[in-house]
Design an enzyme around this catalytic site. Structure first.
Site, PDB file in Angstrom:
ATOM      1  N   ASP A  94      -8.257  -0.251   6.867  1.00 37.83           N
ATOM      2  CA  ASP A  94      -8.100  -1.457   7.682  1.00 37.83           C
ATOM      3  C   ASP A  94      -6.709  -1.489   8.291  1.00 37.83           C
ATOM      4  OD1 ASP A  94     -10.547  -2.863   7.308  1.00 37.83           O
ATOM      5  OD2 ASP A  94      -9.965  -3.169   5.231  1.00 37.83           O
ATOM      6  N   LYS A 104       0.815  -1.215   0.000  1.00 37.72           N
ATOM      7  CA  LYS A 104       0.000   0.000   0.000  1.00 37.72           C
ATOM      8  C   LYS A 104       0.846   1.262   0.000  1.00 37.72           C
ATOM      9  CE  LYS A 104      -4.291  -1.519   0.266  1.00 37.72           C
ATOM     10  NZ  LYS A 104      -5.560  -0.982  -0.153  1.00 37.72           N
TER      11      LYS A 104
HETATM   12  C1  PLP Z   1      -2.152  -6.459   2.639  1.00 38.22           C
HETATM   13  C2  PLP Z   1      -3.282  -6.176   1.742  1.00 38.22           C
HETATM   14  N1  PLP Z   1      -3.461  -6.936   0.666  1.00 38.22           N
HETATM   15  C3  PLP Z   1      -4.462  -6.708  -0.188  1.00 38.22           C
HETATM   16  C4  PLP Z   1      -5.371  -5.694   0.014  1.00 38.22           C
HETATM   17  C5  PLP Z   1      -6.491  -5.517  -0.949  1.00 38.22           C
HETATM   18  O1  PLP Z   1      -6.398  -4.365  -1.719  1.00 38.22           O
HETATM   19  P1  PLP Z   1      -7.710  -3.720  -2.325  1.00 38.22           P
HETATM   20  O2  PLP Z   1      -8.549  -3.242  -1.174  1.00 38.22           O
HETATM   21  O3  PLP Z   1      -7.225  -2.612  -3.175  1.00 38.22           O
HETATM   22  O4  PLP Z   1      -8.418  -4.791  -3.095  1.00 38.22           O
HETATM   23  C6  PLP Z   1      -5.224  -4.882   1.126  1.00 38.22           C
HETATM   24  C7  PLP Z   1      -6.141  -3.767   1.365  1.00 38.22           C
HETATM   25  O5  PLP Z   1      -6.062  -3.067   2.350  1.00 38.22           O
HETATM   26  C8  PLP Z   1      -4.153  -5.124   2.021  1.00 38.22           C
HETATM   27  O6  PLP Z   1      -3.965  -4.373   3.109  1.00 38.22           O
END
Ligand code: PLP
Length: 410
Positions: free
Chosen positions: A131, A87
């Site tokens: 989150d 992120k």
């Molecule tokens: C570690 C991790 N992987 C995947 C995702 C999924 O990304 P998206 O919400 O853009 O689908 C998130 C989202 O917060 C995340 O924190």
């Protein structure tokens, strides 16, 4: 793990009837989601940030052998900009783009970091609901580029994750409900106070910032393409979804890059928060409600990002939902290093795609439906490391440090 033997998991897989044909053009099928110029600009900007370094693409031949696959390559985002998750390249990039827009000039990364516009930027507030990982990126970007951040979290976000965001100087606000409620609270306060929402999800009239976020994610894909073994055909990507920005960026980037030779995209979600799965099955964006209580905190989203969905509806080969136990099994498998594979620290949400792959490759019906075989070469985006080290230790039975030091599980 002396004997590596995945137990059966209760998972489901839905093959997408709306998948666009191989020869289809992304710009025609899903216009205005992501484009080559957006990816190129994000790449140029982010590569100029202090501390930029590509994350490793780790080959896992032992695991691939056990699963009867040709290869598994795991893009380990645990070290991204010292933030522990992919992120870092999304939210912080959107903060940068917003400041550049507000300054109405070509303010460079170097100028912003040097504080050349600090008198102006210190009065700008960015905010987001999170989150954990996205909020950390926005808070980090705000500090790096010199503005103020207010971050909204929901009741399921651990204290450890809250503290990690607060450490970047952001003001924290905890909402006593789920993720979607924190999104609404953030939007309401932003409207009342004249703050800029930096969200990774879209809604009507709000698309530009989440598009920057998705374009920022393209950095990982560019690196992965540069690291991918020459001569190997990428056949599948198993990619975890929250609101869908990550899988849409993956699918969009690879479509633009590889065109008709693009891999099959399998979108993986926790069974308690499977809004893409529900949307695919219903043929229209469909929310899932309730507490969305999954260990995979970053994936605990009940509503798809509408813009991301426009692309995933046409680019997702299949949608899977998996139980938390499968993610914990994947974390332990990575920590153990199967058959001499390097040990990797993967966080709960970060291993979603790998967990989906392990489940699918061990289930003959899913294996057949997803066309997985000994020639398959799979890309996994390990989207986070141990972003909550206490929880990691509890789930894996070892600290992240001990995993990397190669100690046997207690
Ligand atoms: C570690 C991790 N992987 C995947 C995702 C999924 O990304 P998206 O919400 O853009 O689908 C998130 C989202 O917060 C995340 O924190």
């Amino acid at each position: 793990m002396n004997e590596w033997n995945p137990p059966p998991f209760r998972a489901e897989c839905f093959i997408n009837p709306n998948l666009a044909p191989a020869e289809a053009d992304l710009a025609a099928v899903a216009p205005g989601v992501v484009d080559a110029d957006g990816f190129a600009r994000a790449l140029a900007e982010i590569r100029s940030w202090p501390g930029y370094a590509p994350t490793p693409l780790v080959d896992l031949p032992g695991l691939a052998r056990h699963l009867g696959l040709g290869g598994i390559h795991y893009k380990d985002e645990g070290g991204r900009f010292g933030l522990g998750a992919f992120k870092a390249v999304g939210g912080a990039y959107a903060v940068l783009r917003h400041l550049q827009d507000r300054l109405g000039n070509e303010a460079s990364v170097a100028d912003l970091i040097a504080g050349k516009y600090r008198d102006l930027t210190r009065d700008i507030t960015v905010c987001t609901a999170t989150d954990g990982n996205h909020g950390k990126s926005v808070a980090w970007g705000a500090r790096l580029f010199g503005c103020r951040a207010v971050i909204y979290i929901h009741e399921g976000v651990s204290i450890g994750r809250e503290q990690a965001i607060a450490a970047f100087g952001a003001e924290m606000r905890r909402i006593p409900d789920n993720y979607d409620a924190s999104v609404r609270a953030c939007a309401a306060d932003a409207a009342a106070n004249g703050w800029q929402v930096i969200s990774d999800t879209t809604w009507e009239g709000y698309q530009e910032i989440p598009r920057h976020v998705m374009h920022g994610y393209g950095v990982m894909l560019r690196e992965a393409m540069e690291q991918w073994p020459a001569g190997e055909t990428l056949s599948h990507v198993f990619i975890q979804a929250g609101v869908g920005g990550l899988p849409a960026a993956v699918a969009g980037f690879l479509w633009l890059e590889l065109d008709a030779l693009r891999p099959k995209i399998i979108v993986v979600e926790p069974d308690k928060a499977a809004c893409h799965f529900a949307s695919a099955r219903a043929g229209t964006p469909t929310a899932v409600t309730g507490k969305l209580d999954t260990l995979m905190a970053g994936l605990a989203c009940g509503e798809v990002s509408p813009l991301a969905w426009e692309l995933l509806d046409k680019a997702g080969f299949a949608f899977m939902k998996i139980p938390d136990a499968a993610a914990v099994f994947a974390m332990k498998s990575l920590a153990a290093g199967i058959d001499g594979d390097p040990r990797i620290v993967g966080g709960e949400a970060g291993v979603g795609g790998l967990a989906g792959l392990i489940v699918a490759a061990n289930d003959q019906a899913m294996r057949d439906a997803l066309l997985l075989d000994a020639a398959s070469r799979v890309l996994i985006i390990g989207s986070e490391g141990a972003t909550d080290p206490a929880l990691y230790r509890q789930l894996v039975g070892m600290s992240p440090e001990d995993v990397l030091a190669g100690k046997a599980a207690a």
